[in-house]
Design a protein around this motif. Structure first.
Motif, PDB file in Angstrom:
ATOM      1  N   GLU A  68      -9.536 -27.757  47.507  1.00  0.00           N
ATOM      2  CA  GLU A  68      -8.476 -27.661  46.982  1.00  0.00           C
ATOM      3  C   GLU A  68      -7.685 -28.584  47.663  1.00  0.00           C
ATOM      4  OE1 GLU A  68      -7.149 -23.202  44.846  1.00  0.00           O
ATOM      5  OE2 GLU A  68      -6.589 -24.163  47.011  1.00  0.00           O
ATOM      6  N   LEU A  69      -7.085 -29.918  46.948  1.00  0.00           N
ATOM      7  CA  LEU A  69      -7.332 -31.375  46.929  1.00  0.00           C
ATOM      8  C   LEU A  69      -5.156 -31.461  46.569  1.00  0.00           C
ATOM      9  CD1 LEU A  69     -10.120 -33.642  46.820  1.00  0.00           C
ATOM     10  CD2 LEU A  69      -8.934 -31.885  48.610  1.00  0.00           C
ATOM     11  N   PHE A  70      -4.812 -30.331  45.820  1.00  0.00           N
ATOM     12  CA  PHE A  70      -3.850 -30.793  44.981  1.00  0.00           C
ATOM     13  C   PHE A  70      -2.237 -30.242  46.019  1.00  0.00           C
ATOM     14  CE2 PHE A  70      -6.615 -27.142  43.363  1.00  0.00           C
ATOM     15  CZ  PHE A  70      -6.079 -25.718  43.462  1.00  0.00           C
ATOM     16  N   HIS A  71      -2.782 -29.900  47.230  1.00  0.00           N
ATOM     17  CA  HIS A  71      -1.660 -28.835  47.750  1.00  0.00           C
ATOM     18  C   HIS A  71      -0.850 -29.832  48.110  1.00  0.00           C
ATOM     19  CE1 HIS A  71      -3.020 -24.957  47.273  1.00  0.00           C
ATOM     20  NE2 HIS A  71      -4.446 -25.547  47.948  1.00  0.00           N
ATOM     21  N   GLY A  72      -0.205 -31.309  48.262  1.00  0.00           N
ATOM     22  CA  GLY A  72       0.809 -32.337  48.342  1.00  0.00           C
ATOM     23  C   GLY A  72       1.504 -32.494  47.328  1.00  0.00           C
ATOM     24  N   PRO A  73       2.369 -33.633  46.905  1.00  0.00           N
ATOM     25  CA  PRO A  73       4.032 -33.475  46.378  1.00  0.00           C
ATOM     26  C   PRO A  73       3.302 -33.412  44.571  1.00  0.00           C
ATOM     27  CG  PRO A  73       3.742 -35.541  48.155  1.00  0.00           C
ATOM     28  CD  PRO A  73       2.735 -34.465  48.025  1.00  0.00           C
ATOM     29  N   SER A  74       2.355 -34.463  44.790  1.00  0.00           N
ATOM     30  CA  SER A  74       2.464 -34.965  43.267  1.00  0.00           C
ATOM     31  C   SER A  74       1.170 -34.088  43.662  1.00  0.00           C
ATOM     32  CB  SER A  74       1.519 -36.226  43.256  1.00  0.00           C
ATOM     33  OG  SER A  74       0.344 -36.999  43.336  1.00  0.00           O
ATOM     34  N   LEU A  75       0.094 -32.595  43.648  1.00  0.00           N
ATOM     35  CA  LEU A  75      -0.670 -31.756  42.477  1.00  0.00           C
ATOM     36  C   LEU A  75      -2.089 -33.280  42.712  1.00  0.00           C
ATOM     37  CD1 LEU A  75       1.811 -29.970  40.407  1.00  0.00           C
ATOM     38  CD2 LEU A  75       1.568 -29.651  43.210  1.00  0.00           C
ATOM     39  N   ALA A  76      -2.155 -33.973  43.560  1.00  0.00           N
ATOM     40  CA  ALA A  76      -3.618 -34.446  43.264  1.00  0.00           C
ATOM     41  C   ALA A  76      -3.973 -34.311  44.754  1.00  0.00           C
ATOM     42  CB  ALA A  76      -3.289 -35.067  41.979  1.00  0.00           C
ATOM     43  N   GLU A 374       7.330 -25.932  41.306  1.00  0.00           N
ATOM     44  CA  GLU A 374       8.558 -26.188  40.964  1.00  0.00           C
ATOM     45  C   GLU A 374       8.953 -28.316  40.451  1.00  0.00           C
ATOM     46  OE1 GLU A 374      12.742 -27.364  40.158  1.00  0.00           O
ATOM     47  OE2 GLU A 374      11.499 -25.190  39.730  1.00  0.00           O
ATOM     48  N   ARG A 375       8.070 -28.247  41.857  1.00  0.00           N
ATOM     49  CA  ARG A 375       7.931 -30.184  42.143  1.00  0.00           C
ATOM     50  C   ARG A 375       7.222 -30.697  41.338  1.00  0.00           C
ATOM     51  NH1 ARG A 375       4.311 -27.678  45.508  1.00  0.00           N
ATOM     52  NH2 ARG A 375       1.803 -28.808  45.694  1.00  0.00           N
ATOM     53  N   LEU A 376       6.721 -29.880  40.150  1.00  0.00           N
ATOM     54  CA  LEU A 376       6.539 -30.987  39.571  1.00  0.00           C
ATOM     55  C   LEU A 376       6.967 -30.968  38.105  1.00  0.00           C
ATOM     56  CD1 LEU A 376       4.219 -32.945  37.870  1.00  0.00           C
ATOM     57  CD2 LEU A 376       2.688 -30.380  37.482  1.00  0.00           C
ATOM     58  N   ALA A 377       7.955 -29.595  37.548  1.00  0.00           N
ATOM     59  CA  ALA A 377       8.789 -28.740  36.191  1.00  0.00           C
ATOM     60  C   ALA A 377       9.900 -29.707  36.497  1.00  0.00           C
ATOM     61  CB  ALA A 377       9.025 -27.723  36.863  1.00  0.00           C
ATOM     62  N   HIS A 378      10.519 -29.991  37.281  1.00  0.00           N
ATOM     63  CA  HIS A 378      12.124 -30.883  36.958  1.00  0.00           C
ATOM     64  C   HIS A 378      11.883 -32.129  36.693  1.00  0.00           C
ATOM     65  CE1 HIS A 378      10.617 -32.857  41.065  1.00  0.00           C
ATOM     66  NE2 HIS A 378      11.201 -34.158  40.561  1.00  0.00           N
ATOM     67  N   LEU A 379      10.435 -32.759  36.307  1.00  0.00           N
ATOM     68  CA  LEU A 379      10.330 -34.261  36.274  1.00  0.00           C
ATOM     69  C   LEU A 379      10.847 -34.787  34.878  1.00  0.00           C
ATOM     70  CD1 LEU A 379       6.799 -35.173  37.957  1.00  0.00           C
ATOM     71  CD2 LEU A 379       9.023 -35.617  38.304  1.00  0.00           C
ATOM     72  N   ALA A 380       9.748 -32.598  34.068  1.00  0.00           N
ATOM     73  CA  ALA A 380      10.057 -32.237  32.783  1.00  0.00           C
ATOM     74  C   ALA A 380      10.971 -32.895  31.572  1.00  0.00           C
ATOM     75  CB  ALA A 380       9.753 -31.290  32.312  1.00  0.00           C
ATOM     76  N   ASN A 381      12.794 -33.472  31.823  1.00  0.00           N
ATOM     77  CA  ASN A 381      13.808 -33.609  31.219  1.00  0.00           C
ATOM     78  C   ASN A 381      13.725 -35.121  31.125  1.00  0.00           C
ATOM     79  OD1 ASN A 381      13.515 -30.876  29.729  1.00  0.00           O
ATOM     80  ND2 ASN A 381      14.723 -30.349  31.345  1.00  0.00           N
ATOM     81  N   ARG A 382      12.985 -35.460  32.525  1.00  0.00           N
ATOM     82  CA  ARG A 382      13.843 -36.702  32.458  1.00  0.00           C
ATOM     83  C   ARG A 382      12.826 -38.472  32.172  1.00  0.00           C
ATOM     84  NH1 ARG A 382      12.968 -38.018  39.528  1.00  0.00           N
ATOM     85  NH2 ARG A 382      14.505 -36.581  40.322  1.00  0.00           N
TER      86      ARG A 382
END
Length: 405
Positions: A68-76, A374-382
């Motif tokens: 699993e290589l998606f545990h960083g801030p951008s999930l990738a 959450e670190r991805l969800a908060h971008l949805a409304n930007r």
């Protein structure tokens, strides 16, 4: 590329691979950099780059795993290379009297990882080129909403068009006299070296089983697979690599026929792998001495249609209760194909992105809700902020010069 690849014996990897990702990064960085960076500074750099790890997830004990290589801030998986590059470029830029301008082409995940890794890094500006309508909504939000020193260019074309513009920029003498250019794509060795770390980290977690390792790598531009080969050439014990692709299958075709024929990329549900002329193919061949027999001994290729990818996602969920993004599913399906004929190995498929980055697609295929961290969800409304350009270098050059003036 380094003039020579530093080689270490098995005892070296047995010693370092039990550590965290940051520990592995420190040891391999010392091999490459020697005393160029003081030890105390090096420790700080790798720790700041890697506050997360890259764990293996068991699918079939001692037989089949997902790295699993998606545990960083951008999930990738691109976080590993991007954060390492950001930390080290920041360190070196402090010694310069000019701003570094980083150009990066993205088919999806690279842009978000680079944007987040370099956001507000002093002395660095980033220009991200991505193909219009060919990245997921959340991928686009990651690379277009940060602002500051991050500028996104929406290119009316394919990823290959974006990549061609970036390559042309580095060859343009007029542009290079005005701005100091660097790359954050995997054509930059500073991206490739850190991506070798998680192959070593996986070895540390699985060596207890005593079986030869096989890595199945979802592949588009082939930087990720080249990084694994780099680790192998350093001495990491690896039995085989699997190049698992979608219908952009020029490398699996090459492994079958011995003829490399780039083609225009086609759009698939595994969009980050939609590359018709992978930049790292030349590097991959170089790592094996440009010898076709050696390449075919070490790499086996498989490719899958969108329908086969969807079937794999459904089967993986039903069999293992594991939600895989389409890219990861291709990696697992490629591994399964290989394990059908070689059962005396421990197989590892690379999970390159969190499934929430492709939420609508994954939910429609699996019929199950996918939680968004959450670190991805908060971008949805930007609101996205982009410069729209045609697939033309001159148009990009003019826009770039306006942003840095």
């Amino acid at each position: 590329m380094p003039i020579t690849i530093p080689y270490r014996d098995a005892s070296f990897f047995n010693r370092i691979a039990d550590g965290s990702l940051a520990d592995v990064a420190y040891e391999i960085s010392r091999v490459y950099f020697g005393d160029t960076i003081p030890d105390e500074a090096l420790v700080g750099l790798v720790q700041s780059a890697f506050p997360f790890d890259t764990p293996v997830h068991e699918l079939d004990k001692a037989k089949k795993y997902v790295l699993e290589l998606f545990h960083g801030p951008s999930l990738a998986f691109k976080d590993v290379g991007a954060r390492y590059m950001a930390a080290f470029m920041s360190y070196f830029s402090q010694k310069l009297d000019r701003e570094i301008n980083i150009l990066v082409a993205t088919s999806g995940d690279t842009g978000g990882a680079v944007a987040m890794g370099f956001h507000n890094v002093e002395g660095v500006r980033v220009s991200i080129l991505y193909p219009k309508n060919r990245v997921s909504d959340l991928q686009e939000k990651q690379l277009t909403t940060l602002g500051g020193n991050i500028q996104a260019f929406e290119v009316d074309g394919s990823f290959d068009d974006c990549q061609a513009i970036v390559k042309t920029a580095f060859l343009d003498s007029e542009l290079n006299k005005i701005v100091s250019l660097s790359s954050a794509n995997s054509i930059n060795i500073f991206r490739l070296i850190p991506q070798s770390f998680y192959y070593i980290r996986a070895y540390g977690q699985l060596k207890q089983f005593g079986s030869p390792l096989v890595f199945s790598t979802p592949s588009g531009n082939f930087g990720n697979l080249s990084a694994g080969v780099l680790a192998q050439r350093m001495g990491l014990p690896v039995r085989k690599f699997i190049a698992a692709t979608n219908l952009n299958n020029v490398v699996p075709n090459f492994l079958y026929s011995g003829i490399y024929e780039p083609k225009e990329s086609v759009s698939t549900i595994s969009n980050a792998m939609d590359v018709g002329n992978p930049s790292n193919f030349v590097r991959l061949c170089h790592l094996y001495g440009n010898d076709l027999d050696t390449i075919k001994q070490n790499i086996e290729g498989y490719f899958f249609t969108d329908e086969e990818t969807e079937e794999a996602m459904q089967r993986i969920y039903q069999q293992y209760n594991y939600v895989a993004c389409p890219h990861t599913a291709i990696g697992i399906r490629g591994l399964d194909n290989y394990l059908d004929k070689d059962t005396q190995v421990c197989g590892v498929a690379l999970a390159t992105a969190h499934p929430s980055k492709f939420k609508p697609l994954v939910e429609s295929i699996l019929g199950q809700p996918v939680d968004v961290p959450e670190r991805l969800a908060h971008l949805a409304n930007r609101t996205k902020q982009v410069i729209a350009i045609p697939a033309d270098f001159q148009a990009f050059k003019e826009s770039l010069l306006q942003t840095v003036s």
